[in-house]
Design a protein around this motif. Sequence first.
Motif, PDB file in Angstrom:
ATOM      1  N   SER A 108       0.706  -1.206   0.209  1.00 56.95           N
ATOM      2  CA  SER A 108       0.124  -0.046  -0.208  1.00 56.95           C
ATOM      3  C   SER A 108       0.851   1.353   0.038  1.00 56.95           C
ATOM      4  O   SER A 108       2.001   1.222   0.437  1.00 56.95           O
ATOM      5  CB  SER A 108      -0.862   0.148   1.157  1.00 56.95           C
ATOM      6  N   ASP A 109       0.458   2.388  -0.746  1.00 54.38           N
ATOM      7  CA  ASP A 109       0.992   3.450  -0.748  1.00 54.38           C
ATOM      8  C   ASP A 109       1.532   3.991   0.584  1.00 54.38           C
ATOM      9  O   ASP A 109       0.380   4.239   1.601  1.00 54.38           O
ATOM     10  CB  ASP A 109       0.149   4.569  -1.473  1.00 54.38           C
ATOM     11  N   GLY A 110       2.684   4.226   0.849  1.00 57.95           N
ATOM     12  CA  GLY A 110       3.217   5.013   2.140  1.00 57.95           C
ATOM     13  C   GLY A 110       3.635   4.083   3.111  1.00 57.95           C
ATOM     14  O   GLY A 110       4.324   4.318   4.253  1.00 57.95           O
ATOM     15  N   GLN A 111       3.296   2.647   2.856  1.00 58.24           N
ATOM     16  CA  GLN A 111       3.937   1.547   3.939  1.00 58.24           C
ATOM     17  C   GLN A 111       5.375   1.509   3.597  1.00 58.24           C
ATOM     18  O   GLN A 111       6.137   1.830   2.811  1.00 58.24           O
ATOM     19  CB  GLN A 111       3.227   0.491   3.439  1.00 58.24           C
ATOM     20  N   SER A 112       5.972   1.564   4.743  1.00 58.69           N
ATOM     21  CA  SER A 112       7.576   1.572   4.855  1.00 58.69           C
ATOM     22  C   SER A 112       8.059   0.504   5.949  1.00 58.69           C
ATOM     23  O   SER A 112       7.161   0.067   6.787  1.00 58.69           O
ATOM     24  CB  SER A 112       7.947   2.993   5.333  1.00 58.69           C
ATOM     25  N   VAL A 113       9.245  -0.084   5.770  1.00 62.44           N
ATOM     26  CA  VAL A 113      10.029  -1.171   6.764  1.00 62.44           C
ATOM     27  C   VAL A 113      11.359  -0.511   6.865  1.00 62.44           C
ATOM     28  O   VAL A 113      12.114   0.208   6.064  1.00 62.44           O
ATOM     29  CB  VAL A 113      10.111  -2.330   5.955  1.00 62.44           C
ATOM     30  N   LEU A 114      11.841  -0.710   8.065  1.00 63.56           N
ATOM     31  CA  LEU A 114      13.168  -0.197   8.661  1.00 63.56           C
ATOM     32  C   LEU A 114      13.998  -1.458   8.033  1.00 63.56           C
ATOM     33  O   LEU A 114      13.832  -2.630   8.580  1.00 63.56           O
ATOM     34  CB  LEU A 114      13.113  -0.053   9.990  1.00 63.56           C
TER      35      LEU A 114
END
Length: 441
Positions: A108-114
Amino acid sequence: MFIDEARIRVKAGNGGDGCVSFRREKSRPRGGPDGGDGGRGGNIYIRASASRSTLFEYRNKKVFIASSGKRGSSSCKTGSDGRDLFIDVPVGTIVRNDKGEIIADLLSDGQSVLVARGGRGGRGNASLVKEAGPLPRFAEKGEPGEELEIHLELRIVADVAIVGLPNAGKSTLITRVSRARPKVADYPFTTKEPHLGVVNGEQIDFVVTDVPGLVKGAHKGKGMGVQFLRHITRAHVIVCLVDVSLQARSDPVEDLKTVLGEIELFDRSTVKRVKIVAANKIDLPVNNEALVALKEECRKLGLNFKAISAVRGDGVEDLKIELEKLVLQSRKEVALEERIFTVFKPGTEPAEIEIERDEGRFIVKSGHIERMVLMTDWDSDDALEHLSRKLKSTGIEDALVKAGAKSGDEVVIAGRTFEFIPDEEIKGSSDKKDSKRKGGN
């Protein structure tokens, strides 16, 4: 250019060094330590962005480094943190570490992961009072930021995937049902990359993609092979386009079996996907017996069957209505979830101590112990003495003895070489000195 795979190297920011400082105020002649801590290094995140459609920009730019934290200063001032770095990728990108394990699937748009954690700032001497005594004359170095190789793999997020053998008419069909404008020609392999198009339905809009022509053995890499088969895996509905015209010079039933076989051999989960078989090019002379046989084969397999002409538009509107109904139904049954896999967690490591032997040397592998060494100021005798005390509390001596280390052997930790001297030997030497002093008195 459509690029759906990339390898990049990421390096999080180092932590800032701690500060060694003492108060020098006239009113406080005995002022204590007031060195501040270093700032945290910048983290690195992979972030899904709807504004990206390909991994092309990472074909040339392959190294990403976040900024480091600043050094602490006097008056217990903490250094500023390094700025976090966000690497934007298309929605639908799978992120893997250098072992091939999935870190995240960004849907999904904006989903992020470190993916790489910045190093923590070193402690200033004001923060070391409880641990090292009332007047520490040293501070910690900043912790190095994490560094690793990342593999990015784009799998297009579409509701409908159109698949078929070369020259089946996939590009023509996606042009007919949506606003996509891929290259169309009367020869095979005109489609060399997937295309996305938006279909405006009566109740919902949905996304359709055409996948470059499959050939027998594509799941093993033949032709364009797995390079584009991966883009089928996210689709709710699969349209198998079959050329039924006489000019095809092939059996439509065998063509259908080839297409179904290749996508199912590549990914078994596609067996459960809703499929529609679209018999294309009915505007041309058609082998009616072959068309009847194809329809019967679909009935046996439980597949929806539609006869269409992508060029002239025959049956296309009926196909669009059926696709919209199936997409609407599948969206209700299987909603796209925001999935983040945590096979790999930045900043974590096993608690146990691993010892490796290399040409008579003993190499210590332990994240916690290696950090102690890396954050030690090797120009300060006080810092080295403090490190020695901390190492004793980790159980490293027992691990080395168990691995076969003897007095005088070389021990390597985080690139630094130590001489192994068991604690008992140090105590024995100390006791002898004490007894000599007592005898002299």
